[in-house]
Design an enzyme around this catalytic site. Structure first.
Site, PDB file in Angstrom:
ATOM      1  N   THR A  80      41.101  35.127  43.364  1.00 13.01           N
ATOM      2  CA  THR A  80      40.466  34.038  44.175  1.00 13.01           C
ATOM      3  C   THR A  80      40.962  32.820  43.643  1.00 13.01           C
ATOM      4  OG1 THR A  80      38.588  32.884  44.885  1.00 13.01           O
ATOM      5  CG2 THR A  80      38.476  34.308  42.808  1.00 13.01           C
ATOM      6  N   GLU A 124      38.893  30.620  43.116  1.00 17.34           N
ATOM      7  CA  GLU A 124      37.931  30.155  42.240  1.00 17.34           C
ATOM      8  C   GLU A 124      38.128  30.008  40.835  1.00 17.34           C
ATOM      9  OE1 GLU A 124      34.877  28.596  43.024  1.00 17.34           O
ATOM     10  OE2 GLU A 124      35.146  28.326  44.997  1.00 17.34           O
ATOM     11  N   TYR A 127      30.789  34.089  39.616  1.00 15.65           N
ATOM     12  CA  TYR A 127      32.143  34.501  40.273  1.00 15.65           C
ATOM     13  C   TYR A 127      33.510  34.602  39.950  1.00 15.65           C
ATOM     14  CZ  TYR A 127      34.847  35.188  44.564  1.00 15.65           C
ATOM     15  OH  TYR A 127      35.990  35.740  45.228  1.00 15.65           O
ATOM     16  N   LYS A 176      36.265  37.239  38.354  1.00 12.36           N
ATOM     17  CA  LYS A 176      37.809  37.530  38.971  1.00 12.36           C
ATOM     18  C   LYS A 176      38.604  37.365  37.993  1.00 12.36           C
ATOM     19  CE  LYS A 176      36.700  38.745  43.421  1.00 12.36           C
ATOM     20  NZ  LYS A 176      37.236  39.843  43.384  1.00 12.36           N
TER      21      LYS A 176
END
Length: 332
Positions: A127, A129, A151, A155
């Protein structure tokens, strides 16, 4: 016939990916929680139209044994690991479960594939992010990671696990660093769907206001249906690699709001309320992806433009809200 195993098959990406693979002649298997099988109307709504064409297996990302058993039974040629706790705001509220589910779930899937389907090609849903407080714009495959949420951190760990299994065990593992991708199948908790669904309800007189956080945050938004094709293309290459998948455009949340309300013939300023409860503890202000590697090596490019994506989601939510209202009125 190729067999594909998808974790997170009931999600936005899982549903579009299932359609793509079925159209290409794959035998598609998906991992779901047992509660989903017990309540299909609510938990399988994105893939209800596919249930007679896919095979579902009950398992959980928290249990290595259950995942091992599924992989042993299916023996997939390709595995698409999409399942995760992916709502960024919730990851701040419950960092423990986010970290545990996302990191351990990835390790469990990789380990099961290594043991029971070592020739399987493995896709990991990374991601944007992970870039977080990015040190360069646009971001590409060489941009250092600086995650700003549990999160994002989980990842990054998953990304490193893929690389480790690729280097250590010769696993064909790819990470797709996907920037924000939306659709009418997006969960209602995500800001884009929150905007379009609430605006549709406002248009039909069912709501009066939309409460949002930081309108200045900028994201690179694409269409999920385009992005799942990039996932598939990654696993068709001669060698495994990691790719940024994006549009190389960035738009503020406020732009998304303005386009939504303008399309509905409404003035967003009459309805949007800024609520500090929806600000992140650590904000990611600007994400913009350079997908040139994916374009050059995969032959991939986005097709749905930002404005088209917004209109698509608004139209779908208007239809949904009208349908729900009709159903309620008919039941009275």
């Amino acid at each position: 016939m190729k067999r594909a195993l998808i974790t997170g098959i009931t999600g936005q990406d899982g549903s579009y990916l299932s359609e793509l693979l079925l159209d290409k002649g794959y035998e598609v298997h998906g991992i779901v929680r047992r509660v989903a099988l017990e309540d299909p109307a609510h938990r399988l709504w994105r893939i209800n139209h596919l249930l007679d064409r896919v095979t579902l297996h009950a398992a959980t990302m928290e249990s290595y044994a259950s995942l091992f058993n599924v992989v042993e039974k299916v023996r997939p040629h390709e595995c698409y690991h999409l399942a995760a706790q992916s709502f960024v705001s919730y990851s701040f509220e419950d960092a423990f479960s986010t970290i545990n589910t996302n990191i351990n779930g990835t390790l469990y899937m990789l380990s099961a594939v290594k043991e029971k389907a070592p020739d399987c090609r493995f896709y990991f849903a990374a991601t944007s992010e992970m870039f977080g407080h990015a040190r360069q714009t646009p971001q590409n495959e060489d941009t250092p990671f600086y995650p700003r949420s549990p999160y994002g951190i989980s990842k990054v760990a998953g990304f490193d696990l893929i690389r480790n299994f690729r280097d250590s065990y010769d696993l064909f593992g790819c990470s797709g660093i996907l920037f924000n991708h939306e659709s009418p199948r997006r969960g209602f908790e995500f800001v884009t769907r929150k905007i379009t669904s609430t605006a549709a309800r406002i248009k039909l007189g069912l709501e009066r206001e939309l409460r949002l956080g930081n309108l200045d945050a900028k994201r690179d938004w694409g269409f999920a249906g385009d992005y799942v094709e990039a996932m598939w293309r990654m696993l068709q290459q001669d060698d495994p690699d990691d790719y940024v998948i994006a549009t190389n455009e960035t738009h503020a949340v406020q732009e998304f709001v303005e386009l939504t309300f303008d399309y509905l013939g409404l003035n967003w300023k009459d309805h949007v309320v800024i609520d500090e409860r929806f600000y992140r503890p650590a904000e990611v202000h600007l994400l913009k992806g350079d997908y040139s590697k994916g374009r050059d090596k995969l032959g991939w490019r986005p097709h749905v433009k930002f404005e088209e994506l917004v209109r698509m989601m608004v139209d779908a939510d208007l239809k949904l809200v009208r349908g729900n209202a009709h159903t309620r009125n008919a039941a009275v």
